[in-house]
Motif scaffolding. Structure first.
Motif, short mmCIF file in Angstrom:
data_model
loop_
_atom_site.label_atom_id
_atom_site.label_comp_id
_atom_site.label_asym_id
_atom_site.label_seq_id
_atom_site.Cartn_x
_atom_site.Cartn_y
_atom_site.Cartn_z
N ALA A 55 24.67 5.47 -0.34
CA ALA A 55 23.98 5.92 -1.55
C ALA A 55 24.45 7.32 -1.97
O ALA A 55 24.63 8.20 -1.15
N ALA A 56 24.62 7.51 -3.28
CA ALA A 56 24.94 8.82 -3.84
C ALA A 56 23.63 9.55 -4.13
O ALA A 56 22.60 8.94 -4.41
N HIS A 57 23.67 10.87 -4.02
CA HIS A 57 22.54 11.70 -4.43
C HIS A 57 23.07 12.89 -5.22
O HIS A 57 24.27 13.18 -5.19
N THR A 58 22.18 13.59 -5.91
CA THR A 58 22.58 14.83 -6.58
C THR A 58 21.58 15.92 -6.23
O THR A 58 20.45 15.64 -5.81
N GLY A 73 10.51 10.14 -5.79
CA GLY A 73 9.95 11.31 -5.12
C GLY A 73 10.96 12.20 -4.43
O GLY A 73 10.59 13.03 -3.60
N MET A 74 12.25 12.05 -4.75
CA MET A 74 13.29 12.86 -4.09
C MET A 74 13.44 14.19 -4.83
O MET A 74 14.21 14.31 -5.78
N LYS A 75 12.63 15.17 -4.38
CA LYS A 75 12.56 16.48 -5.03
C LYS A 75 12.40 17.55 -3.96
O LYS A 75 11.97 17.26 -2.85
N ILE A 78 15.85 18.51 -8.11
CA ILE A 78 15.62 17.07 -7.93
C ILE A 78 16.94 16.39 -7.58
O ILE A 78 18.03 16.96 -7.78
N CYS A 79 16.86 15.17 -7.05
CA CYS A 79 18.00 14.25 -7.10
C CYS A 79 17.84 13.51 -8.42
O CYS A 79 16.83 12.83 -8.61
N SER A 80 18.80 13.65 -9.30
CA SER A 80 18.64 13.06 -10.64
C SER A 80 18.66 11.53 -10.60
O SER A 80 18.25 10.89 -11.57
N LEU A 81 19.13 10.94 -9.50
CA LEU A 81 19.14 9.47 -9.38
C LEU A 81 17.82 8.94 -8.82
O LEU A 81 17.42 7.82 -9.12
N HIS A 82 17.16 9.73 -7.96
CA HIS A 82 16.01 9.20 -7.21
C HIS A 82 14.75 10.06 -7.33
O HIS A 82 13.86 9.95 -6.49
N ASP A 83 14.67 10.91 -8.35
CA ASP A 83 13.46 11.71 -8.52
C ASP A 83 12.23 10.84 -8.78
O ASP A 83 11.12 11.18 -8.39
#
Ligand SMILES: [Cu+2]
Length: 338
Positions: free
Chosen positions: A244-247, A329-331, A321-326
């Motif tokens: 998985a990619a994250h940002t 709750g990915m913050k 944030i992770c712009s893909l998974h915010d």
């Protein structure tokens, strides 16, 4: 019993005999219809797409189960169980995997038929969506998700004369077993095992193989979501997920999520790096992700950019944030003390 039955038949009135005669003919007609139109006996199979923890942070990226045996002419309906988006996709043998935006090319709404000659895909599916595929001919067909490369399965389509190894109850149980295996809790938070002082793990995951293909688990969380540092310190984010990619994104999400914003440079070891002077400044890491799996016969993939560093020059609270998974709750926040 035989004697009794014979007696009762002989004792029937002509009208009763007539009714029984019609019923016998209908009985024969029923079997004749089934012989001529066997699809009337065909089963409708069900499977689930994805599973997730209550806080949405642990995402099982998987077809559950990911291996099913059916008869030619039968169909499978997949139901989406999670907030993360997936597709149900059958590419043709040897087809180059297309980008999600190109779909298959094109996509089917609601249902499709796949015989191996033309690719078939759903659009991006979300929680509660359903997609049905009919398989008119026998064959072994690979099932993939265009969003997640390690989310695959196999549908074995057998001739109607062959017996099937499992029933729907088996597949329901198998889906539950695989879900429990993927979502098993090892602690709610992502473990931070970096050697640097100011480091954050930006998601981690694993790939699990079954006889039908690959499932994967992605934990869509930052390990130390409230890290505290001092002005002048550098924080390093590392993506430990194999697929998985994250940002890491400060400020508004840019239109281009794949590439870093213009205020990002590259360190000598390949990690991306930037400097933030104010919590109101915008900064986007671009995709931080592992290199794809190498394969014999294909050009070697370049090393992935898995790290992002930010040097904070001024005190303040810096939300990101992770712009893909915010939405899952990915913050996090970086608290910068003087
Ligand atoms: Cu993410």
């Amino acid at each position: 019993m035989v004697t009794s039955d014979s007696h009762s038949f002989s004792a029937r009135s002509p009208r009763t005999s007539q009714i029984f005669g019609i019923l016998r003919k209908l009985h024969l007609l029923f079997f004749a219809v089934l012989v001529l139109f066997p699809q009337l006996l065909l089963a409708q199979w069900n499977a689930t797409i994805g599973a997730q923890s209550d806080d949405l942070g642990r995402q099982a990226l998987a077809f559950l189960p990911n291996e099913i045996w059916i008869h030619a002419g039968e169909s499978i309906t997949w139901t989406m169980a999670v907030n993360e988006g997936h597709t149900v996709t059958f590419l043709t043998s040897g087809q180059i995997r297309p980008p999600l935006t190109v779909e298959c090319p094109g996509f089917s709404a609601g249902s499709a038929s796949f015989d191996g000659s033309t690719c078939v895909t759903s659009g991006l599916l979300f929680q509660g969506d359903k997609f049905t595929v009919v398989f008119p001919v026998a064959g072994n067909f690979k099932l993939v998700c265009l969003v997640h490369s390690d989310m695959t399965g196999t549908i074995h389509v057998l001739e109607p004369s062959q017996s099937l190894p499992h029933d729907q109850a088996f597949y329901d149980h198998e889906a539950q077993r695989e879900t429990a295996d993927l979502l098993r809790v090892e602690g709610d938070e992502v473990v931070n095992h970096r050697h640097l002082e100011n480091s954050v793990t930006a998601g981690h995951g694993e790939i699990v193989a079954t006889g039908g293909g690959s499932d994967s688990l992605s934990v869509m969380r930052f390990s130390d979501a409230g890290i505290t540092v001092h002005a002048g310190d550098t924080v390093e984010w590392t993506n430990d997920d194999p697929t998985a990619a994250h940002t890491i994104t400060f400020g508004p999400e840019p239109p281009d999520l794949v590439n870093p914003s213009s205020n990002v440079t590259v360190d000598a070891d390949g990690a991306r790096h930037s400097v933030l002077n104010s919590p109101s400044d915008a900064l986007h890491s671009g995709f931080i992700e592992a290199a794809p799996q190498d394969r014999t016969g294909l050009a070697q993939a370049p090393s992935g950019v898995t790290r992002f560093r930010v040097t904070f020059t001024k005190p303040g609270i810096y939300p990101y944030i992770c712009s893909l998974h915010d939405v899952l709750g990915m913050k996090g926040n970086v608290v910068v003390l003087p």
